[in-house]
Every structure is written in structure tokens, then in C-alpha cells.
Motif scaffolding. Structure first.
Motif, PDB file in Angstrom:
ATOM      1  N   LEU A  43      11.443  30.425 -52.053  1.00 20.72           N
ATOM      2  CA  LEU A  43      13.020  30.840 -52.777  1.00 20.72           C
ATOM      3  C   LEU A  43      13.540  29.752 -53.468  1.00 20.72           C
ATOM      4  CD1 LEU A  43      13.883  33.600 -53.599  1.00 20.72           C
ATOM      5  CD2 LEU A  43      15.602  33.666 -51.522  1.00 20.72           C
ATOM      6  N   ILE A  44      14.159  28.994 -52.587  1.00 20.27           N
ATOM      7  CA  ILE A  44      14.927  27.810 -52.586  1.00 20.27           C
ATOM      8  C   ILE A  44      14.425  27.128 -53.230  1.00 20.27           C
ATOM      9  CG2 ILE A  44      16.510  25.959 -51.610  1.00 20.27           C
ATOM     10  CD1 ILE A  44      16.411  27.669 -48.749  1.00 20.27           C
ATOM     11  N   GLY A  45      13.427  26.237 -53.124  1.00 26.75           N
ATOM     12  CA  GLY A  45      12.684  25.585 -54.413  1.00 26.75           C
ATOM     13  C   GLY A  45      12.254  26.168 -55.334  1.00 26.75           C
ATOM     14  N   THR A  46      11.942  27.276 -55.588  1.00 28.85           N
ATOM     15  CA  THR A  46      11.482  27.853 -57.255  1.00 28.85           C
ATOM     16  C   THR A  46      12.948  27.930 -58.339  1.00 28.85           C
ATOM     17  OG1 THR A  46       9.781  29.591 -55.981  1.00 28.85           O
ATOM     18  CG2 THR A  46      11.297  29.993 -58.325  1.00 28.85           C
ATOM     19  N   PHE A  47      14.551  28.071 -57.294  1.00 33.12           N
ATOM     20  CA  PHE A  47      15.673  27.576 -57.739  1.00 33.12           C
ATOM     21  C   PHE A  47      16.291  26.531 -58.166  1.00 33.12           C
ATOM     22  CE2 PHE A  47      16.326  32.755 -56.113  1.00 33.12           C
ATOM     23  CZ  PHE A  47      16.697  32.832 -57.836  1.00 33.12           C
ATOM     24  N   ALA A  48      15.924  25.655 -56.887  1.00 34.02           N
ATOM     25  CA  ALA A  48      16.613  24.430 -57.198  1.00 34.02           C
ATOM     26  C   ALA A  48      14.960  23.341 -57.928  1.00 34.02           C
ATOM     27  CB  ALA A  48      16.559  23.913 -55.791  1.00 34.02           C
ATOM     28  N   HIS A  49      14.152  23.605 -58.625  1.00 30.10           N
ATOM     29  CA  HIS A  49      13.215  22.364 -58.873  1.00 30.10           C
ATOM     30  C   HIS A  49      13.832  22.486 -60.577  1.00 30.10           C
ATOM     31  CE1 HIS A  49      11.411  26.042 -60.878  1.00 30.10           C
ATOM     32  NE2 HIS A  49      10.427  25.200 -61.678  1.00 30.10           N
ATOM     33  N   GLN A  50      13.870  23.525 -61.383  1.00 30.11           N
ATOM     34  CA  GLN A  50      14.740  23.069 -62.762  1.00 30.11           C
ATOM     35  C   GLN A  50      16.109  22.443 -62.204  1.00 30.11           C
ATOM     36  OE1 GLN A  50      13.221  23.699 -65.482  1.00 30.11           O
ATOM     37  NE2 GLN A  50      11.800  23.962 -65.049  1.00 30.11           N
ATOM     38  N   SER A  51      16.725  22.322 -61.518  1.00 28.06           N
ATOM     39  CA  SER A  51      18.229  21.607 -61.700  1.00 28.06           C
ATOM     40  C   SER A  51      18.449  20.283 -61.956  1.00 28.06           C
ATOM     41  CB  SER A  51      18.574  21.619 -60.075  1.00 28.06           C
ATOM     42  OG  SER A  51      18.242  21.093 -59.093  1.00 28.06           O
ATOM     43  N   LEU A  52      17.793  19.498 -61.516  1.00 24.94           N
ATOM     44  CA  LEU A  52      17.599  17.988 -62.250  1.00 24.94           C
ATOM     45  C   LEU A  52      16.518  17.633 -62.576  1.00 24.94           C
ATOM     46  CD1 LEU A  52      19.791  16.542 -59.342  1.00 24.94           C
ATOM     47  CD2 LEU A  52      20.437  16.968 -61.372  1.00 24.94           C
ATOM     48  N   PRO A  53      15.546  17.697 -64.026  1.00 23.29           N
ATOM     49  CA  PRO A  53      14.624  17.829 -63.822  1.00 23.29           C
ATOM     50  C   PRO A  53      13.744  17.361 -63.564  1.00 23.29           C
ATOM     51  CG  PRO A  53      15.910  18.589 -66.029  1.00 23.29           C
ATOM     52  CD  PRO A  53      16.724  18.385 -64.909  1.00 23.29           C
ATOM     53  N   PRO A  54      13.904  15.573 -63.919  1.00 26.14           N
ATOM     54  CA  PRO A  54      12.899  14.936 -62.993  1.00 26.14           C
ATOM     55  C   PRO A  54      12.875  15.243 -61.412  1.00 26.14           C
ATOM     56  CG  PRO A  54      14.331  13.598 -63.737  1.00 26.14           C
ATOM     57  CD  PRO A  54      14.421  14.777 -64.417  1.00 26.14           C
ATOM     58  N   VAL A  55      14.585  14.915 -60.754  1.00 24.43           N
ATOM     59  CA  VAL A  55      14.139  14.786 -59.455  1.00 24.43           C
ATOM     60  C   VAL A  55      13.937  15.976 -58.828  1.00 24.43           C
ATOM     61  CG1 VAL A  55      15.987  13.906 -57.936  1.00 24.43           C
ATOM     62  CG2 VAL A  55      16.175  12.597 -59.946  1.00 24.43           C
ATOM     63  N   GLY A  56      14.655  17.141 -59.333  1.00 23.44           N
ATOM     64  CA  GLY A  56      14.550  18.532 -59.144  1.00 23.44           C
ATOM     65  C   GLY A  56      13.126  18.964 -58.145  1.00 23.44           C
ATOM     66  N   VAL A  57      12.107  18.835 -58.866  1.00 27.05           N
ATOM     67  CA  VAL A  57      10.836  19.082 -59.264  1.00 27.05           C
ATOM     68  C   VAL A  57      10.350  17.934 -57.654  1.00 27.05           C
ATOM     69  CG1 VAL A  57       9.437  17.861 -60.630  1.00 27.05           C
ATOM     70  CG2 VAL A  57       9.108  19.872 -59.457  1.00 27.05           C
ATOM     71  N   VAL A  58      10.533  16.985 -57.072  1.00 29.60           N
ATOM     72  CA  VAL A  58      10.342  16.299 -56.830  1.00 29.60           C
ATOM     73  C   VAL A  58      11.165  15.814 -55.335  1.00 29.60           C
ATOM     74  CG1 VAL A  58      10.618  13.595 -56.027  1.00 29.60           C
ATOM     75  CG2 VAL A  58      10.468  14.152 -58.155  1.00 29.60           C
ATOM     76  N   ILE A  59      12.036  16.725 -54.783  1.00 22.09           N
ATOM     77  CA  ILE A  59      12.734  16.830 -54.059  1.00 22.09           C
ATOM     78  C   ILE A  59      12.286  18.189 -53.463  1.00 22.09           C
ATOM     79  CG2 ILE A  59      14.604  17.034 -52.921  1.00 22.09           C
ATOM     80  CD1 ILE A  59      16.455  15.004 -55.255  1.00 22.09           C
ATOM     81  N   ALA A  60      11.993  19.140 -54.433  1.00 24.21           N
ATOM     82  CA  ALA A  60      11.406  20.319 -54.103  1.00 24.21           C
ATOM     83  C   ALA A  60      10.197  20.457 -53.133  1.00 24.21           C
ATOM     84  CB  ALA A  60      11.774  21.323 -54.892  1.00 24.21           C
ATOM     85  N   LEU A  61       9.193  19.519 -54.585  1.00 29.06           N
ATOM     86  CA  LEU A  61       8.200  18.969 -53.919  1.00 29.06           C
ATOM     87  C   LEU A  61       7.767  18.625 -53.058  1.00 29.06           C
ATOM     88  CD1 LEU A  61       6.524  18.903 -56.655  1.00 29.06           C
ATOM     89  CD2 LEU A  61       5.985  20.866 -55.251  1.00 29.06           C
ATOM     90  N   LEU A  62       8.885  17.700 -52.393  1.00 29.75           N
ATOM     91  CA  LEU A  62       8.746  17.015 -51.037  1.00 29.75           C
ATOM     92  C   LEU A  62       9.507  17.664 -50.008  1.00 29.75           C
ATOM     93  CD1 LEU A  62      10.503  13.571 -52.526  1.00 29.75           C
ATOM     94  CD2 LEU A  62       8.490  13.789 -50.612  1.00 29.75           C
ATOM     95  N   THR A  63      10.007  18.949 -50.153  1.00 26.35           N
ATOM     96  CA  THR A  63      10.785  18.799 -49.182  1.00 26.35           C
ATOM     97  C   THR A  63       8.882  19.909 -48.618  1.00 26.35           C
ATOM     98  OG1 THR A  63      12.421  19.384 -49.974  1.00 26.35           O
ATOM     99  CG2 THR A  63      12.370  20.970 -48.018  1.00 26.35           C
ATOM    100  N   VAL A  64       9.099  21.145 -49.544  1.00 23.69           N
ATOM    101  CA  VAL A  64       7.522  21.584 -49.371  1.00 23.69           C
ATOM    102  C   VAL A  64       6.169  21.185 -48.511  1.00 23.69           C
ATOM    103  CG1 VAL A  64       5.775  23.181 -50.182  1.00 23.69           C
ATOM    104  CG2 VAL A  64       7.824  23.055 -50.551  1.00 23.69           C
TER     105      VAL A  64
END
Length: 149
Positions: free
Chosen positions: A30-51
Motif C-alpha cells: 500500500l505504501i509503495g504503491t502510493f509512494a512510487h510515483q512521488s519522485l519519478p526515478p527515485v521513488g520507485v527505486v526506494i519502494a523496490l529497495l524496501t520491498v
């Protein structure tokens, strides 16, 4: 603290641990889906690293694949449910970052769950601090000291 070896836990405890891993994975999805678009290249990297840290940590902790599979299933289900909203999704748009998020979760889960479990050979326990192998050691025998004349 309970024994972290998942296979030694009783069946109700294993079911509870798997349910907690599923719930925490869903929250992370839930958090990653909401946050991955926050900062386009960085948000998805942080979300995927967390997962990745979550799923690989569960895989390493449990000793088996069940906790990691439950955690990855929670992340995937929540992200999938949020991505397929009725009338189109604004949470996971059809762009490169959205596809990276959805396919990245799948790739992380596949790699973490497919990784083989390497068991170490059991080491014999030492009887003393010097070890019990001193009797079968190939070291030369100790020389006794003689008193000086």
C-alpha cells in the motif's frame, strides 16, 4: 524471544507468523504503491529497495520460503488491487515507472523465493576451548621443559 527457525515452531505459531508477514507485506504494498510515483526515478527505486529488503530479510530469517512467500504475496496483492481500480488507475499509471513498480515486485519475489537454501555442514562441538580434535591432531607432540642445570 521465540526461536527464529520457522520449521521448529508449532503449527498455530507458523500460521500466525505467515499471517503477520502477509499483513505487513500488504501494508508495504500500500505504501509503495502510493509512494512510487512521488519522485519519478527515485521513488520507485526506494519502494523496490524496501520491498527487496523485506522479502529477502524474511527469506533469510525464516530458513524456509513460507514467510517470504507470504510477505511477497501481500505486497503483490495490495499493489495489484490498487493498480486495477475500476475506471482506470491513477495510482499506477501506464508509464515506465508504473510498469517498473509492478514488474519489479514480481522479479524481486521470484529471485528471493527461487534462491536456493544453502545448508552448512554441521561442525563437531568442542569439549574444551582448545577443541576435542587435539587427540587426532597432526601437530607435533609438545616438548616437556627440562630444568636448567
Amino acid at each position: 524471544m521465540p526461536d527464529p527457525d520457522f520449521t521448529r515452531m508449532t503449527a498455530p505459531v507458523r500460521a500466525g507468523v505467515a499471517a503477520l508477514c502477509l499483513g505487513a507485506g500488504a501494508l508495504l504494498g500500500l505504501i509503495g504503491t502510493f509512494a512510487h510515483q512521488s519522485l519519478p526515478p527515485v521513488g520507485v527505486v526506494i519502494a523496490l529497495l524496501t520491498v527487496a529488503l523485506y522479502v529477502v530479510g524474511l527469506r533469510a530469517w525464516g530458513g524456509v520460503r513460507t514467510p517470504a512467500a507470504a510477505g511477497a504475496l501481500g505486497v503483490g496483492l495490495m499493489s495489484g488491487l490498487l493498480a486495477t481500480a475500476t475506471g482506470g488507475s491513477v495510482l499506477v499509471p501506464a508509464n515506465a515507472v508504473g510498469y517498473t513498480w509492478l514488474f519489479g515486485i514480481t522479479g524481486i519475489a521470484f529471485l528471493a523465493l527461487a534462491w536456493p537454501h544453502i545448508q552448512r555442514a554441521p561442525q563437531p562441538r568442542a569439549d574444551t576451548m582448545e577443541g576435542s580434535a587435539s587427540a587426532t591432531s597432526t601437530a607435533p607432540p609438545e616438548v616437556k621443559e627440562r630444568p636448567l642445570p
